[in-house]
Write a protein that holds these residues in place. Structure first.
Motif, PDB file in Angstrom:
ATOM      1  N   ILE A 210      -3.801  -2.745  -2.971  1.00 62.07           N
ATOM      2  CA  ILE A 210      -2.890  -2.363  -1.880  1.00 62.07           C
ATOM      3  C   ILE A 210      -1.732  -3.339  -1.687  1.00 62.07           C
ATOM      4  CG2 ILE A 210      -4.272  -0.786  -0.447  1.00 62.07           C
ATOM      5  CD1 ILE A 210      -5.007  -3.220   1.282  1.00 62.07           C
ATOM      6  N   CYS A 211      -1.922  -4.593  -2.071  1.00 66.25           N
ATOM      7  CA  CYS A 211      -0.842  -5.557  -1.870  1.00 66.25           C
ATOM      8  C   CYS A 211       0.147  -5.579  -3.029  1.00 66.25           C
ATOM      9  CB  CYS A 211      -1.408  -6.951  -1.641  1.00 66.25           C
ATOM     10  SG  CYS A 211      -2.324  -7.063  -0.109  1.00 66.25           S
ATOM     11  N   SER A 212      -0.309  -5.162  -4.212  1.00 69.43           N
ATOM     12  CA  SER A 212       0.539  -5.298  -5.394  1.00 69.43           C
ATOM     13  C   SER A 212       1.188  -3.977  -5.803  1.00 69.43           C
ATOM     14  CB  SER A 212      -0.294  -5.833  -6.560  1.00 69.43           C
ATOM     15  OG  SER A 212      -1.421  -4.999  -6.760  1.00 69.43           O
ATOM     16  N   ALA A 218       0.626   3.223  -0.077  1.00 68.60           N
ATOM     17  CA  ALA A 218       1.014   4.474   0.591  1.00 68.60           C
ATOM     18  C   ALA A 218      -0.159   5.445   0.649  1.00 68.60           C
ATOM     19  CB  ALA A 218       2.209   5.115  -0.124  1.00 68.60           C
ATOM     20  N   ILE A 219      -0.915   5.514  -0.451  1.00 68.27           N
ATOM     21  CA  ILE A 219      -2.088   6.399  -0.480  1.00 68.27           C
ATOM     22  C   ILE A 219      -3.122   5.910   0.528  1.00 68.27           C
ATOM     23  CG2 ILE A 219      -4.026   7.228  -1.883  1.00 68.27           C
ATOM     24  CD1 ILE A 219      -2.178   7.098  -4.319  1.00 68.27           C
ATOM     25  N   MET A 220      -3.311   4.606   0.570  1.00 63.51           N
ATOM     26  CA  MET A 220      -4.265   4.029   1.521  1.00 63.51           C
ATOM     27  C   MET A 220      -3.892   4.415   2.949  1.00 63.51           C
ATOM     28  SD  MET A 220      -6.914   2.093   2.049  1.00 63.51           S
ATOM     29  CE  MET A 220      -7.285   0.782   0.900  1.00 63.51           C
ATOM     30  N   LYS A 246      -4.689  -8.087   6.476  1.00 58.31           N
ATOM     31  CA  LYS A 246      -3.530  -7.904   7.356  1.00 58.31           C
ATOM     32  C   LYS A 246      -2.946  -6.504   7.185  1.00 58.31           C
ATOM     33  CE  LYS A 246       0.723  -9.446   9.180  1.00 58.31           C
ATOM     34  NZ  LYS A 246       1.238  -8.109   9.109  1.00 58.31           N
ATOM     35  N   LEU A 247      -2.786  -6.102   5.924  1.00 62.08           N
ATOM     36  CA  LEU A 247      -2.230  -4.780   5.634  1.00 62.08           C
ATOM     37  C   LEU A 247      -3.131  -3.676   6.183  1.00 62.08           C
ATOM     38  CD1 LEU A 247       0.378  -4.039   4.240  1.00 62.08           C
ATOM     39  CD2 LEU A 247      -0.885  -3.665   2.127  1.00 62.08           C
ATOM     40  N   LEU A 248      -4.442  -3.833   5.991  1.00 63.40           N
ATOM     41  CA  LEU A 248      -5.406  -2.837   6.486  1.00 63.40           C
ATOM     42  C   LEU A 248      -5.316  -2.734   8.010  1.00 63.40           C
ATOM     43  CD1 LEU A 248      -8.401  -3.755   4.180  1.00 63.40           C
ATOM     44  CD2 LEU A 248      -7.232  -1.527   4.234  1.00 63.40           C
TER      45      LEU A 248
END
Ligand code: C2E
Ligand code: MG
Ligand code: MG
Ligand code: MG
Length: 284
Positions: A210-212, A218-220, A246-248
């Motif tokens: 998800i970070c790279s 976007a799918i997540m 953080k992203l989650l």
């Protein structure tokens, strides 16, 4: 000369195949013995609330405490257990161990904590699976809402109508259902619409990127939004970095598991972790 060579290599290949078959036989045979001697134990990995950083449940993961070979991890024996059908006995035994653990903590006066167990499609598809679960719950005298069942997407898809019925029955008893490794198999979102599950566990392979990878993130985000619309909780598995977490959190994912918080650990260690949690809550 060449012929001889070919002959040798053929023999060699044949021999290697035989070795592999023999190895499987060996594993199957010692699995049988190990099941009789109850050589299997559970390690527990915390499930964590992303917003509060609190432990909200545990996943039970099987380990084989082999008398000669030491601790063996599931990747080395689950597939043989599946192929031989021994997985049915193993998973039943593990469900029982988890229930006994819940009871033991209750007797010790620890705060109740939900334990999830992984159930193989082989056991799920046994015609008396619901009765088996019921009798384990009755024998161990625990509250069914303290047990969750993790089923993979592929297992649920194998026979949708059957899975729908069985999972619905378990859910009526108060058992929570988690869809494991989501994103690894069909990943069909539409069938989730009225499927009897509570939590969507997003597979580690997705979380890894998800970070790279912008498309993956976007799918997540889309999966999380969809899950919310369907009233499902989302748990991200295999979270290893602060950046992923953080992203989650930005995407409003509610729960996670991963080495970032803790690896799966033996019962003594998880107990200490839970007691620590209890102390903190009391002192707060
Ligand atoms: P699973 O149910 O998807 O469990 C998650 C696996 O990922 C566990 O491996 C866990 O130790 C590992 N994991 C968790 N967080 C991280 C992380 O941050 N990084 C990395 N690299 N790995 C992480 P484990 O315990 O080796 O189990 C592997 C698989 O074996 C499980 O995947 C499950 O499919 C199966 N399994 C384990 N226990 C049982 C069981 O009692 N019954 C059945 N039928 N299958 C089981
Ligand atoms: Mg699992
Ligand atoms: Mg999983
Ligand atoms: Mg997985």
């Amino acid at each position: 000369k060449t012929k001889e060579k070919e002959g040798n290599s053929y023999q060699f290949y044949d021999c290697k195949m035989n070795n592999q078959i023999e190895k499987k036989f060996d594993i199957a045979e010692s699995l049988r013995v190990g099941l009789e001697k109850r050589e299997f134990i559970l390690h527990y990995q915390p499930k964590v609330d992303i917003k509060t950083d609190k432990v909200i449940g545990l996943e039970a993961l099987v380990r084989w405490n082999h008398p000669e070979k030491g601790l063996i991890y599931p990747n080395n024996f689950i597939s043989v257990a599946e192929e031989t059908g021994l997985i049915k006995k193993l998973d039943e035994y593990i469900l029982e161990l988890a229930c006994i653990q819940v009871k033991e903590w209750e007797d010790k006066g620890l705060d109740p904590v939900n334990i999830s167990v992984n159930i193989s499609p082989k056991l799920l598809n046994e015609s008396n699976f619901v009765e088996k679960v019921e009798s384990i719950l009755i024998n161990t005298k625990i509250d069914p809402s303290l047990i969750s069942i993790e089923i993979t997407e592929t297992a649920a898809m194998r026979d949708k109508e059957y899975a729908y019925k069985v999972l619905g029955q378990l859910r009526l008893k108060g058992i929570r259902i988690l869809l494991d490794d989501f994103g690894k198999g069909y990943s069909s979102l539409s069938y989730l619409k009225d499927f009897p599950i509570d939590v969507l566990k997003i597979d580690k392979s997705f979380v890894d990127e998800i970070c790279s990878n912008n498309i993956n993130s976007a799918i997540m985000r889309a999966i999380i939004d969809m899950a919310k619309a369907l009233n499902l909780k989302v748990l991200a598995e295999g979270v290893e970095t602060q950046e992923q977490l953080k992203l989650l959190n930005d995407f409003n994912c509610e729960e996670y598991q991963g080495y970032l918080f803790s690896k799966p650990v033996p019962v003594k260690e998880i107990e200490d972790m839970l007691k620590e949690r209890y102390k903190k809550a009391v002192n707060a």
